[in-house]
Design a protein around this motif. Structure first.
Motif, PDB file in Angstrom:
ATOM      1  N   VAL A  34       4.103  10.000 -10.629  1.00 47.50           N
ATOM      2  CA  VAL A  34       3.043  10.548  -9.777  1.00 47.50           C
ATOM      3  C   VAL A  34       3.432  10.278  -8.326  1.00 47.50           C
ATOM      4  O   VAL A  34       3.759   9.144  -7.973  1.00 47.50           O
ATOM      5  CB  VAL A  34       1.693   9.881 -10.104  1.00 47.50           C
ATOM      6  CG1 VAL A  34       0.618  10.300  -9.105  1.00 47.50           C
ATOM      7  CG2 VAL A  34       1.272  10.213 -11.531  1.00 47.50           C
ATOM      8  N   CYS A  70      -1.333  12.705   7.742  1.00 47.79           N
ATOM      9  CA  CYS A  70      -2.339  12.950   6.708  1.00 47.79           C
ATOM     10  C   CYS A  70      -1.662  13.015   5.349  1.00 47.79           C
ATOM     11  O   CYS A  70      -0.440  13.058   5.241  1.00 47.79           O
ATOM     12  CB  CYS A  70      -3.101  14.255   6.973  1.00 47.79           C
ATOM     13  SG  CYS A  70      -2.027  15.700   7.125  1.00 47.79           S
ATOM     14  N   LEU A  71      -2.493  13.025   4.322  1.00 47.15           N
ATOM     15  CA  LEU A  71      -2.019  13.214   2.955  1.00 47.15           C
ATOM     16  C   LEU A  71      -1.955  14.707   2.666  1.00 47.15           C
ATOM     17  O   LEU A  71      -2.953  15.411   2.844  1.00 47.15           O
ATOM     18  CB  LEU A  71      -2.992  12.544   1.983  1.00 47.15           C
ATOM     19  CG  LEU A  71      -2.675  12.674   0.505  1.00 47.15           C
ATOM     20  CD1 LEU A  71      -1.481  11.811   0.123  1.00 47.15           C
ATOM     21  CD2 LEU A  71      -3.892  12.278  -0.335  1.00 47.15           C
ATOM     22  N   TYR A  93       2.893  12.526   1.923  1.00 50.74           N
ATOM     23  CA  TYR A  93       2.277  12.409   3.243  1.00 50.74           C
ATOM     24  C   TYR A  93       3.014  13.291   4.237  1.00 50.74           C
ATOM     25  O   TYR A  93       4.223  13.501   4.116  1.00 50.74           O
ATOM     26  CB  TYR A  93       2.327  10.952   3.723  1.00 50.74           C
ATOM     27  CG  TYR A  93       1.443  10.053   2.891  1.00 50.74           C
ATOM     28  CD1 TYR A  93       0.126   9.803   3.272  1.00 50.74           C
ATOM     29  CD2 TYR A  93       1.903   9.482   1.710  1.00 50.74           C
ATOM     30  CE1 TYR A  93      -0.704   9.006   2.505  1.00 50.74           C
ATOM     31  CE2 TYR A  93       1.077   8.679   0.925  1.00 50.74           C
ATOM     32  CZ  TYR A  93      -0.221   8.443   1.330  1.00 50.74           C
ATOM     33  OH  TYR A  93      -1.047   7.668   0.566  1.00 50.74           O
ATOM     34  N   LEU A 123       2.241   8.407  10.307  1.00 49.28           N
ATOM     35  CA  LEU A 123       1.617   9.234   9.266  1.00 49.28           C
ATOM     36  C   LEU A 123       0.497  10.065   9.873  1.00 49.28           C
ATOM     37  O   LEU A 123      -0.331   9.558  10.637  1.00 49.28           O
ATOM     38  CB  LEU A 123       1.056   8.354   8.151  1.00 49.28           C
ATOM     39  CG  LEU A 123       2.056   7.480   7.394  1.00 49.28           C
ATOM     40  CD1 LEU A 123       1.363   6.809   6.210  1.00 49.28           C
ATOM     41  CD2 LEU A 123       3.259   8.290   6.921  1.00 49.28           C
ATOM     42  N   THR A 178      -4.457  18.916   0.243  1.00 51.13           N
ATOM     43  CA  THR A 178      -4.746  18.341  -1.081  1.00 51.13           C
ATOM     44  C   THR A 178      -5.268  19.353  -2.114  1.00 51.13           C
ATOM     45  O   THR A 178      -6.376  19.201  -2.630  1.00 51.13           O
ATOM     46  CB  THR A 178      -5.746  17.157  -0.972  1.00 51.13           C
ATOM     47  OG1 THR A 178      -6.989  17.601  -0.420  1.00 51.13           O
ATOM     48  CG2 THR A 178      -5.170  16.041  -0.139  1.00 51.13           C
ATOM     49  N   THR A 191       0.845  -1.194   0.000  1.00 49.41           N
ATOM     50  CA  THR A 191       0.000   0.000   0.000  1.00 49.41           C
ATOM     51  C   THR A 191       0.883   1.247   0.000  1.00 49.41           C
ATOM     52  O   THR A 191       2.070   1.197   0.347  1.00 49.41           O
ATOM     53  CB  THR A 191      -0.911   0.058   1.244  1.00 49.41           C
ATOM     54  OG1 THR A 191      -0.082   0.171   2.404  1.00 49.41           O
ATOM     55  CG2 THR A 191      -1.791  -1.187   1.361  1.00 49.41           C
ATOM     56  N   LEU A 192       0.296   2.387  -0.339  1.00 48.32           N
ATOM     57  CA  LEU A 192       1.040   3.657  -0.288  1.00 48.32           C
ATOM     58  C   LEU A 192       1.497   3.952   1.136  1.00 48.32           C
ATOM     59  O   LEU A 192       2.609   4.445   1.353  1.00 48.32           O
ATOM     60  CB  LEU A 192       0.161   4.809  -0.775  1.00 48.32           C
ATOM     61  CG  LEU A 192      -0.326   4.729  -2.220  1.00 48.32           C
ATOM     62  CD1 LEU A 192      -1.136   5.988  -2.541  1.00 48.32           C
ATOM     63  CD2 LEU A 192       0.825   4.580  -3.197  1.00 48.32           C
ATOM     64  N   GLU A 193       0.630   3.684   2.107  1.00 49.51           N
ATOM     65  CA  GLU A 193       0.968   3.967   3.501  1.00 49.51           C
ATOM     66  C   GLU A 193       2.180   3.122   3.940  1.00 49.51           C
ATOM     67  O   GLU A 193       3.084   3.620   4.611  1.00 49.51           O
ATOM     68  CB  GLU A 193      -0.252   3.700   4.407  1.00 49.51           C
ATOM     69  CG  GLU A 193      -1.387   4.715   4.257  1.00 49.51           C
ATOM     70  CD  GLU A 193      -2.393   4.399   3.146  1.00 49.51           C
ATOM     71  OE1 GLU A 193      -2.140   3.496   2.304  1.00 49.51           O
ATOM     72  OE2 GLU A 193      -3.456   5.063   3.125  1.00 49.51           O
ATOM     73  N   PRO A 249       2.130  10.831  -4.404  1.00 51.27           N
ATOM     74  CA  PRO A 249       1.412  11.270  -3.208  1.00 51.27           C
ATOM     75  C   PRO A 249       2.429  11.631  -2.125  1.00 51.27           C
ATOM     76  O   PRO A 249       3.409  10.918  -1.925  1.00 51.27           O
ATOM     77  CB  PRO A 249       0.599  10.029  -2.801  1.00 51.27           C
ATOM     78  CG  PRO A 249       0.535   9.185  -4.043  1.00 51.27           C
ATOM     79  CD  PRO A 249       1.844   9.435  -4.736  1.00 51.27           C
ATOM     80  N   ILE A 279      -1.235  15.167  -4.076  1.00 50.23           N
ATOM     81  CA  ILE A 279      -0.634  14.269  -5.064  1.00 50.23           C
ATOM     82  C   ILE A 279      -0.074  15.136  -6.181  1.00 50.23           C
ATOM     83  O   ILE A 279      -0.774  16.012  -6.692  1.00 50.23           O
ATOM     84  CB  ILE A 279      -1.636  13.294  -5.691  1.00 50.23           C
ATOM     85  CG1 ILE A 279      -2.600  12.730  -4.656  1.00 50.23           C
ATOM     86  CG2 ILE A 279      -0.897  12.152  -6.383  1.00 50.23           C
ATOM     87  CD1 ILE A 279      -3.601  11.753  -5.279  1.00 50.23           C
TER      88      ILE A 279
END
Lengths: 144, 144
Positions: free
Chosen positions: B87, B70-71, B91, B68, B140, B49-51, B89, B74
């Motif tokens: 690309v 928050c985001l 965090y 973590l 975001t 996963t991204l996390e 993202p 992107i």
């Protein structure tokens, strides 16, 4: 310079019909496997931004010119797409007018988000997150 | 079932040192091209996963176990990475203790976000967005 293999990247759009009572959302019935109802979207092309990709995919599948409102979240569970690991940022968008199914969408319908049909991929999780946004304003949940 | 070529996907972490006055952030000096100072991060592996990816990359480059928060956003401008369309993202994370440079990080330092050095990629844009988050809570942003 070597670049490693990374997951595929797609984008989806939850499209709110701003000119209908209750702001229903657009779901499509997929023409290609995996079949079933789904949130409109598709793979990102090399050379386009995510924002351009999601507006292009929304137009291709629903014939709507959408306005992006915000990012709902990014979905990256390796098991979420049976075709292979796909990372999908999901945007919330709005549109006016008459959607028409095209491209990978065999048909489409408008739904109250609380009364969606069974959905392909992990789109039931995404709709749950969207309801959280719609009712409580919560965006971009992280998942561990 | 064919899957189209899509951009590569990476993840970056803005790591706030929660136990230092002013919550400085960790920047690394890159060992590999493009050289220069940068936000820690790297390519996502297929199957994670991204996390998980961003916590792994933060640990590999700074030796820190990060939490973590928050985001931030992107980043997907096709020109942002000279190695090819990537690309990313980004965090926001926090950590305690003593960071140590490793892996792709030749060295690291802590910086006040208002006094960062010149940065590789589009990381100056990302730091500007981070300052917006830190001072005004904005997350975001979309880019067209």
């Amino acid at each position: 310079m070597t670049r490693p293999a990374t997951p595929a990247i797609a984008v989806d759009a939850i499209i709110e019909m701003a000119d209908r009572p209750g702001r229903p959302i657009v779901l499509i019935e997929r023409r290609n496997p995996p079949h079933g109802w789904a949130i409109p979207g598709g793979f990102v092309d090399v050379g386009e931004t995510l924002e351009a990709a999601v507006m292009r995919e929304a137009k291709e599948e629903t014939s709507l010119d959408v306005t992006l409102k915000c990012l709902l979240g990014i979905y990256s569970d390796p098991a979420r797409d049976p075709r292979g690991h796909t990372v999908t940022p999901v945007y919330i968008a709005e549109a006016h007018g008459e959607p028409r199914a095209a491209d990978d969408a065999a048909s489409l319908e408008l739904f109250d988000p609380h009364n969606c049909p069974a959905l392909a991929f992990d789109h039931d999780v995404i709709i749950s997150d969207y309801i959280e946004y719609r009712e409580r304003g919560r965006l971009t949940p992280l998942r561990f």
